[in-house]
Write a protein that holds these residues in place. Structure first.
Motif, PDB file in Angstrom:
ATOM      1  N   UNK A 156      31.772  44.730  22.810  1.00 47.01           N
ATOM      2  CA  UNK A 156      32.911  45.205  23.574  1.00 47.01           C
ATOM      3  C   UNK A 156      34.192  44.574  23.051  1.00 47.01           C
ATOM      4  N   UNK A 157      35.248  45.395  22.966  1.00 43.95           N
ATOM      5  CA  UNK A 157      36.524  44.889  22.463  1.00 43.95           C
ATOM      6  C   UNK A 157      37.056  43.767  23.347  1.00 43.95           C
ATOM      7  N   UNK A 158      37.817  42.868  22.758  1.00 39.70           N
ATOM      8  CA  UNK A 158      38.283  41.678  23.469  1.00 39.70           C
ATOM      9  C   UNK A 158      39.246  41.988  24.610  1.00 39.70           C
ATOM     10  N   UNK A 159      39.976  43.097  24.542  1.00 38.69           N
ATOM     11  CA  UNK A 159      40.872  43.437  25.646  1.00 38.69           C
ATOM     12  C   UNK A 159      40.067  43.667  26.923  1.00 38.69           C
ATOM     13  N   UNK A 160      39.049  44.506  26.827  1.00 40.53           N
ATOM     14  CA  UNK A 160      38.200  44.755  27.993  1.00 40.53           C
ATOM     15  C   UNK A 160      37.361  43.534  28.356  1.00 40.53           C
ATOM     16  N   UNK A 161      36.945  42.784  27.328  1.00 42.31           N
ATOM     17  CA  UNK A 161      36.135  41.603  27.595  1.00 42.31           C
ATOM     18  C   UNK A 161      36.917  40.566  28.399  1.00 42.31           C
ATOM     19  N   UNK A 162      38.123  40.251  27.973  1.00 36.82           N
ATOM     20  CA  UNK A 162      38.883  39.197  28.637  1.00 36.82           C
ATOM     21  C   UNK A 162      39.371  39.617  30.023  1.00 36.82           C
ATOM     22  N   UNK A 163      39.786  40.872  30.168  1.00 36.32           N
ATOM     23  CA  UNK A 163      40.254  41.312  31.490  1.00 36.32           C
ATOM     24  C   UNK A 163      39.088  41.462  32.465  1.00 36.32           C
ATOM     25  N   UNK A 164      37.939  41.923  31.983  1.00 34.04           N
ATOM     26  CA  UNK A 164      36.760  42.002  32.858  1.00 34.04           C
ATOM     27  C   UNK A 164      36.277  40.600  33.226  1.00 34.04           C
ATOM     28  N   UNK A 165      36.422  39.663  32.319  1.00 31.67           N
ATOM     29  CA  UNK A 165      36.035  38.284  32.607  1.00 31.67           C
ATOM     30  C   UNK A 165      36.850  37.706  33.767  1.00 31.67           C
ATOM     31  N   UNK A 166      38.096  38.150  33.893  1.00 33.85           N
ATOM     32  CA  UNK A 166      38.906  37.714  35.036  1.00 33.85           C
ATOM     33  C   UNK A 166      38.258  38.184  36.337  1.00 33.85           C
ATOM     34  N   UNK A 167      37.743  39.410  36.344  1.00 32.52           N
ATOM     35  CA  UNK A 167      37.055  39.927  37.527  1.00 32.52           C
ATOM     36  C   UNK A 167      35.832  39.073  37.855  1.00 32.52           C
ATOM     37  N   UNK A 168      35.100  38.646  36.823  1.00 29.38           N
ATOM     38  CA  UNK A 168      33.941  37.775  37.058  1.00 29.38           C
ATOM     39  C   UNK A 168      34.388  36.421  37.607  1.00 29.38           C
ATOM     40  N   UNK A 169      35.515  35.913  37.114  1.00 25.37           N
ATOM     41  CA  UNK A 169      36.020  34.637  37.614  1.00 25.37           C
ATOM     42  C   UNK A 169      36.336  34.704  39.102  1.00 25.37           C
ATOM     43  N   UNK A 170      36.815  35.863  39.533  1.00 28.42           N
ATOM     44  CA  UNK A 170      37.180  36.021  40.939  1.00 28.42           C
ATOM     45  C   UNK A 170      35.966  35.966  41.865  1.00 28.42           C
ATOM     46  N   UNK A 171      34.765  36.122  41.304  1.00 34.43           N
ATOM     47  CA  UNK A 171      33.544  36.035  42.121  1.00 34.43           C
ATOM     48  C   UNK A 171      33.022  34.612  42.217  1.00 34.43           C
ATOM     49  N   UNK A 172      33.590  33.690  41.444  1.00 35.37           N
ATOM     50  CA  UNK A 172      33.101  32.318  41.414  1.00 35.37           C
ATOM     51  C   UNK A 172      33.693  31.501  42.558  1.00 35.37           C
ATOM     52  N   UNK A 173      32.965  30.490  42.951  1.00 33.72           N
ATOM     53  CA  UNK A 173      33.426  29.566  43.973  1.00 33.72           C
ATOM     54  C   UNK A 173      34.365  28.547  43.338  1.00 33.72           C
ATOM     55  N   UNK A 174      35.510  28.314  43.956  1.00 35.45           N
ATOM     56  CA  UNK A 174      36.461  27.338  43.417  1.00 35.45           C
ATOM     57  C   UNK A 174      36.062  25.923  43.831  1.00 35.45           C
TER      58      UNK A 174
END
Length: 603
Positions: free
Chosen positions: A362-380
């Motif tokens: 997957x291209x890095x644009x979609x990879x990095x922006x989708x990774x932000x969505x995954x980060x939002x599911x993590x516990x701080x």
């Protein structure tokens, strides 16, 4: 005829070594010639016991097998600047997925390594009706004499080195030093023996001296209560330091990363320390603060051993930890390694959208922006570690994504590389902008760094000419320097830090910034006031204003010391104090990894 035929066989074999050295631009000193000749004599002397009709076909077979191994070494060397090893068998299955990069290493002239097979086959054809009878006694005499000569030629320089207290091949920190010390067949023979003994040897304990070193180096750097910002760390594929600030026909190659220098700490003398594991080495070094292995990758050889890792440290301090890589989770054993070193989650290709691929994934644009969505599911607080992939060899990118004007450039791979770099920089810009919009940037500790060089920095390359490489220091900087950006939480002022460092220092730097007590790590904080020793797998290093280049064709400890600012050779005395220290560090790191030393230390 027995003497003439054997002499021809040896001559053809030796000429292949010369051709190999020419293709790889490696040295061919006289002692190396003698070791190669000795290896040939030891391996083939037994053939002289056999009658001519069978012996000639055995010689032909040996020449073919020799060429096969030599051309494999050649292709491997072009990519890793090292020799094949039996320890690499565990990672051979991983190579098929990066085959495009390896195919670019194959050149038509390489197959001249098989020219001797053709020559010898022609000789066999023209002498097919001839017979050369030699008595058994004469054959035995010839074989035993040849074997004895081989033993003397092989053993003499090794005994001489031992008398001078030089290190044995088992203590060497570089496969290439073993190659020069033992010759082609000597290297592969000892390597095979070490591989077998590594499987059979049940001794897994560190030596007393190694255990002492482990205890001495186990430092604590916490002087207050830990602080716990979210941590976002992004590893950029094949991203060299020379890219930052570079312009292509008047256009900035990395405009977004250039802007980051205004609000982050930018380390202008930061180096990758990877070896044969390349990307996986960069991940390992960064997360564990240990060196890569002499041969192969930790990910494929020791994926379940214990390491004092950054994610484990953060998890113990209340962090949710996640690794993100838009590729198959089993590739290079990442699923095993990530779990082992302390990642709670691993988001792999199945967790990313099925959108445009560039190169491997997957291209890095979609990879990095989708990774932000995954980060939002993590516990701080959380630690999110991302491994980007778009700029992976062989730098394939669709025509519609090629935005740079590369007129005036000739090398098609270099042009593709620059196009992918520009694309990745745009992806970084999109990610930073989205993090800011979502309020995830200001309070976070954010790190961007390059994993290793592009593979396009070799002597004679267009990149090297473009960079005006005129000295050993210039070549070192082009090949080893990668970018490192660190954005502190709640700070937006930029600073360029010129003190040198390497990937092994990233984890200790983060622990230092968070006021956390480190587990055992070999690196040092990049933010303290102490000079860093930045060592590389071949024994070379950067320290203060000096660069030491190890000479692998000579005994250990021989090399050249350079002043980095002038690129001039200086007295070896300036580098002497650090040479043995580097060797000790590399040996200790190998022992920790191979003998699972930190598990023993924690029992």
């Amino acid at each position: 005829m027995i003497f003439f035929g054997y002499a021809l066989y040896l001559l053809l074999a030796i000429l292949k070594f010369v051709l190999f050295s020419f293709y790889t631009n490696t040295a061919f000193p006289f002692t190396f010639f003698l070791m190669n000749l000795a290896g040939m004599l030891l391996l083939s002397s037994w053939t002289l016991l056999i009658q001519w009709k069978k012996r000639r076909w055995i010689w032909l077979t040996l020449l073919f097998l020799h060429s096969l191994l030599l051309i494999s070494d050649l292709w491997y060397y072009r990519y890793f600047e090292d020799m094949l090893s039996v320890s690499l068998f565990s990672q051979m299955l991983q190579m098929s997925d990066v085959g495009g990069g390896f195919m670019a290493l194959i050149r038509f002239q390489d197959f001249f390594l098989f020219a001797d097979v053709v020559i010898f086959l022609l000789i066999l054809f023209f002498t097919r009706t001839k017979t050369f009878e030699v008595t058994k006694k004469k054959r035995r005499t010839m074989a035993s004499t040849t074997f004895l000569i081989g033993v003397v030629l092989f053993a003499t320089p090794l005994i001489f080195s031992a008398v001078q207290d030089d290190q044995s091949p088992n203590q060497s920190v570089s496969d290439m030093r073993d190659y020069y010390q033992l010759g082609f067949w000597g290297y592969h023979g000892v390597d095979l023996w070490r591989g077998v003994m590594g499987v059979l040897d049940s001794e897994e304990n560190l030596s007393v001296n190694q255990q002492k070193k482990l205890e001495e180096n186990n430092t604590e750097n916490a002087d207050g209560s830990p602080i716990k910002p979210n941590i976002i760390m992004i590893q950029l594929e094949s991203f060299q330091g020379s890219l930052i600030g570079q312009k292509i026909n008047g256009k900035e190659l990395t405009p977004n990363l250039n802007e980051l220098k205004e609000e982050t700490l930018y380390f202008s003398s930061f180096y990758h320390q990877t070896h044969e594991g390349r990307t996986s080495d960069a991940e390992f070094i960064t997360n564990t603060s240990l060196y890569p292995l002499k041969s192969g990758s930790v990910y494929t050889r020791f994926p379940e051993n214990e390491f004092g890792s950054l994610p484990e440290l953060l998890k113990e301090n209340g962090y949710d930890t996640a690794a993100m890589h838009a590729y198959d989770k089993g590739f290079w054993n990442r699923d095993k390694v990530y779990e082992n070193i302390g990642f709670n989650h691993f988001f792999s290709n199945k967790d990313y959208p099925d959108q445009k691929k560039i190169g491997m994934a997957l291209n890095d644009k979609n990879f990095l922006t989708t990774s932000i969505e995954h980060m939002e599911t993590l516990k701080e607080p959380y630690f999110a570690f991302m491994v980007a992939l778009t700029s992976h060899t062989p730098y394939e990118i669709p025509e519609e994504e090629r935005e740079l004007d590369l007129s005036g450039y000739d090398d098609p791979m270099l042009k593709r590389y620059y196009q992918t770099v520009y694309y990745v920089d745009q992806a970084v810009g999109l990610m930073v902008e989205e993090l800011k919009q979502k309020g995830m940037w200001e309070n976070s500790l954010v790190i961007f760094y390059g994993d290793h060089d592009s593979g396009l920095t070799n002597e004679g390359s267009e990149m090297r000419k473009e960079a005006n490489v005129e000295s050993v220091v210039d070549a070192f900087e082009l090949d080893r320097q990668v970018p490192l950006f660190i954005k502190k939480p709640n700070e937006d002022s930029g600073q360029v830090i010129k003190e040198n460092g390497g990937q092994i220092d990233i984890a200790p730097t983060i622990a230092d910034m968070l006021n956390m007590e480190m587990p055992y790590m070999m690196g040092n904080s990049l933010l303290d006031d102490q000079p860093n020793l930045t060592a590389f797998r071949d024994g070379s290093f950067r320290y203060r204003d000096y660069y030491y280049e190890a000479d692998l064709t000579e005994d250990a400890g021989n090399g050249t010391c350079y002043d980095v600012s002038t690129a001039e050779k200086i007295s070896l005395d300036k580098c002497d104090d650090q040479i043995e220290k580097v060797t000790e560090q590399l040996r200790l790191s190998d022992a920790i990894i191979e003998k699972n030393g930190l598990e023993k230390d924690n029992e």
